[in-house]
Design a protein around this motif. Structure first.
Motif, short mmCIF file in Angstrom:
data_model
loop_
_atom_site.label_atom_id
_atom_site.label_comp_id
_atom_site.label_asym_id
_atom_site.label_seq_id
_atom_site.Cartn_x
_atom_site.Cartn_y
_atom_site.Cartn_z
N ASP A 115 2.31 -20.99 -11.12
CA ASP A 115 3.50 -20.32 -10.58
C ASP A 115 4.36 -19.79 -11.73
OD1 ASP A 115 3.02 -21.21 -7.80
OD2 ASP A 115 3.51 -23.18 -8.62
N ALA A 116 4.94 -18.62 -11.53
CA ALA A 116 5.97 -18.14 -12.45
C ALA A 116 7.27 -18.83 -12.10
CB ALA A 116 6.11 -16.63 -12.35
N ALA A 117 8.07 -19.16 -13.13
CA ALA A 117 9.29 -19.93 -12.90
C ALA A 117 10.47 -19.25 -13.57
CB ALA A 117 9.14 -21.35 -13.45
N TYR A 127 15.40 -24.01 -10.04
CA TYR A 127 14.27 -23.13 -10.35
C TYR A 127 13.78 -22.40 -9.11
CZ TYR A 127 14.01 -25.82 -14.68
OH TYR A 127 14.31 -26.43 -15.87
N LEU A 128 13.37 -21.17 -9.33
CA LEU A 128 12.69 -20.38 -8.31
C LEU A 128 11.25 -20.19 -8.77
CD1 LEU A 128 12.84 -18.63 -5.70
CD2 LEU A 128 13.32 -16.68 -7.22
N PHE A 129 10.28 -20.56 -7.89
CA PHE A 129 8.86 -20.47 -8.23
C PHE A 129 8.18 -19.42 -7.35
CE2 PHE A 129 10.08 -24.91 -9.11
CZ PHE A 129 9.74 -24.98 -10.46
N VAL A 130 7.37 -18.60 -7.97
CA VAL A 130 6.60 -17.58 -7.25
C VAL A 130 5.15 -17.69 -7.71
CG1 VAL A 130 6.31 -15.13 -6.78
CG2 VAL A 130 8.62 -16.06 -7.14
N GLN A 139 3.25 -17.76 -2.19
CA GLN A 139 3.98 -19.01 -2.30
C GLN A 139 5.30 -18.77 -3.05
OE1 GLN A 139 1.02 -21.55 -4.24
NE2 GLN A 139 0.82 -22.70 -2.34
N VAL A 140 6.41 -18.98 -2.35
CA VAL A 140 7.74 -18.83 -2.93
C VAL A 140 8.53 -20.08 -2.55
CG1 VAL A 140 9.84 -17.44 -3.06
CG2 VAL A 140 7.62 -16.32 -2.68
N SER A 141 9.08 -20.74 -3.56
CA SER A 141 9.83 -21.98 -3.29
C SER A 141 10.98 -22.11 -4.28
CB SER A 141 8.91 -23.20 -3.38
OG SER A 141 8.38 -23.32 -4.70
N PHE A 142 11.88 -23.03 -3.95
CA PHE A 142 13.06 -23.28 -4.77
C PHE A 142 13.23 -24.78 -4.92
CE2 PHE A 142 17.60 -24.41 -4.80
CZ PHE A 142 18.00 -23.80 -5.98
N SER A 143 13.54 -25.23 -6.14
CA SER A 143 13.77 -26.66 -6.37
C SER A 143 15.12 -26.86 -7.05
CB SER A 143 12.66 -27.28 -7.24
OG SER A 143 12.77 -26.85 -8.57
N LEU A 144 15.77 -27.96 -6.71
CA LEU A 144 17.07 -28.29 -7.28
C LEU A 144 17.09 -29.77 -7.65
CD1 LEU A 144 20.09 -27.62 -7.89
CD2 LEU A 144 20.57 -28.30 -5.53
N GLU A 145 17.49 -30.05 -8.89
CA GLU A 145 17.68 -31.42 -9.36
C GLU A 145 19.07 -31.52 -9.97
OE1 GLU A 145 14.63 -32.54 -12.07
OE2 GLU A 145 12.99 -32.05 -10.70
N THR A 146 19.88 -32.44 -9.45
CA THR A 146 21.23 -32.60 -9.98
C THR A 146 21.60 -34.08 -9.97
OG1 THR A 146 23.54 -31.89 -9.78
CG2 THR A 146 22.32 -32.23 -7.73
N ASP A 188 1.24 -19.13 2.23
CA ASP A 188 0.05 -18.71 2.97
C ASP A 188 -1.23 -19.27 2.36
OD1 ASP A 188 1.70 -17.23 4.65
OD2 ASP A 188 1.52 -15.41 3.42
N SER A 189 -1.11 -20.32 1.58
CA SER A 189 -2.28 -20.90 0.93
C SER A 189 -3.08 -21.75 1.91
CB SER A 189 -1.85 -21.75 -0.27
OG SER A 189 -1.09 -22.86 0.17
N ARG A 190 -4.23 -22.24 1.47
CA ARG A 190 -5.08 -23.08 2.32
C ARG A 190 -4.40 -24.38 2.69
NH1 ARG A 190 -11.01 -22.54 -0.71
NH2 ARG A 190 -11.34 -20.32 -0.28
N TYR A 191 -3.60 -24.91 1.73
CA TYR A 191 -2.90 -26.17 1.97
C TYR A 191 -1.40 -25.90 2.03
CZ TYR A 191 -7.47 -27.83 0.51
OH TYR A 191 -8.84 -28.04 0.41
N ALA A 192 -1.05 -25.04 2.97
CA ALA A 192 0.33 -24.58 3.05
C ALA A 192 1.26 -25.69 3.53
CB ALA A 192 0.42 -23.38 3.99
N GLN A 193 2.49 -25.64 3.00
CA GLN A 193 3.53 -26.55 3.44
C GLN A 193 4.44 -25.83 4.43
OE1 GLN A 193 5.09 -27.40 -0.53
NE2 GLN A 193 4.30 -29.50 -0.38
#
Length: 315
Positions: free
Chosen positions: A192-194, A210-213, A218-225, A250-255
């Motif tokens: 993934d690009a971050a 972080y924004l992951f593509v 697959q596009v997701s966002f994570s936050l740690e604080t 849209d992957s085979r093991y999609a969340q």
């Protein structure tokens, strides 16, 4: 200016000289006809003319001395300025204060390992490593995550990020994330690009966002604080929030999309030293689950409390 003053003095001198000559001539012509009183007046005028000549010469000499003194002072001042400029240029070209203003290269590594257990007796081992190297303005971040549930295979994630300071409290980061999940029979490795932000939010919350593509949309966002609250100088409690949001997959093991995973907890640690810090942890965990695809079955969301302990090391 000096030419004008000299010209005026010369004119005064010539005038006084002419007056004196006239007076002397008049004295010789009328000497026999003047009284003693008149002779004394004429003598006084002659002495006056002589005093004027003397005063003129003294004024002229004083002016020359004053100009010479000003010229000498100006020359010394000019020389002092030249010395100051030369000293400043030498200092600018030879002095290097980058190390005193954040230009030094430093390195820091933190390892965090904790064992957690839920109310059903299931165990989970979570390990993290974060290492950074660079200056205040430019740094390289390396992050490793490993999660292994009891009686299950582990999954791993690694990030390599270039970090650039954009303000006193914030860095913008760009890089790549590598994921490896042994539970999947196919597509175990993903890239993934971050793009993200690292820094100190208001009220001293240390934050990583972080924004992951990635591939397969697959596009997701994570936050740690997290935030440290000092109970004593060595006993510190730390509320924290870690969450992941899935925008599309849209992957085979999609969340499932939406708020997919959340850890909300409080960690309390005792700092034996700044390098070794054992802690206890209590957290609430929510997981939304996976989509139904041709490669996996749909899973329901789960939520539970987790308790445990661990140790953090810095060097």
């Amino acid at each position: 200016m000096r030419i004008i003053k000299s010209f005026k003095l010369s004119a005064v001198t010539l005038a006084l000289g002419s007056m004196t000559s006239t007076l002397w001539a008049m004295g010789e012509h009328t000497d026999t006809h003047m009284s003693s009183h008149q002779m004394r007046d004429m003598s006084d005028m002659q002495y006056l003319a002589k005093d004027v000549f003397t005063d003129s010469a003294q004024i002229n000499h004083a002016e020359h001395a004053e100009h010479a003194e000003h010229a000498e002072h100006a020359e010394h001042a000019e020389y002092a300025v030249e010395l100051l400029i030369a000293s400043t240029e030498k200092h600018v070209h030879t002095a290097d204060h980058r190390k005193e203003h954040g230009g030094q290269i430093y390195q820091s590594t933190e390892i965090d390992s904790r064992w957690l257990s839920n109310s059903d007796g299931e165990g989970l081992l979570k390990s993290e490593l974060e290492s950074r190297i660079g200056t205040d303005e430019n740094k390289l971040f390396l992050k490793l995550h490993a999660d292994k549930a009891e009686s299950a295979k582990a999954d791993y994630a690694a990030q390599a990020m270039y970090s650039r300071m954009i303000s006193d409290f914030w860095d913008v980061q760009v890089g790549v994330r590598y994921r490896y999940d042994q539970k999947h029979s196919n597509d175990k490795s993903r890239y993934d690009a971050a793009l993200g932000l690292h820094g100190l939010a208001p009220y001293f919350f240390e934050t990583d966002a972080y924004l992951f593509v990635g591939q397969d949309n697959q596009v997701s966002f994570s936050l740690e604080t997290e935030r440290d609250i000092l109970l004593t100088q060595k006993l510190i409690t730390q509320p924290y929030l870690n969450m992941n949001v899935v925008f599309s997959d849209d992957s085979r093991y999609a969340q499932k999309t939406g708020l997919n995973d959340v850890w909300l907890g409080v960690e309390t640690r005792y700092e034996i030293s700044k390098k070794i810090m054992p802690f206890v942890d209590i957290a609430y965990h929510y997981e939304k689950g996976d989509k139904q695809t041709a490669w996996q079955t749909k899973t329901d969301s789960e939520a539970d409390w987790w308790y445990g302990a661990g140790v953090r090391m810095k060097f």
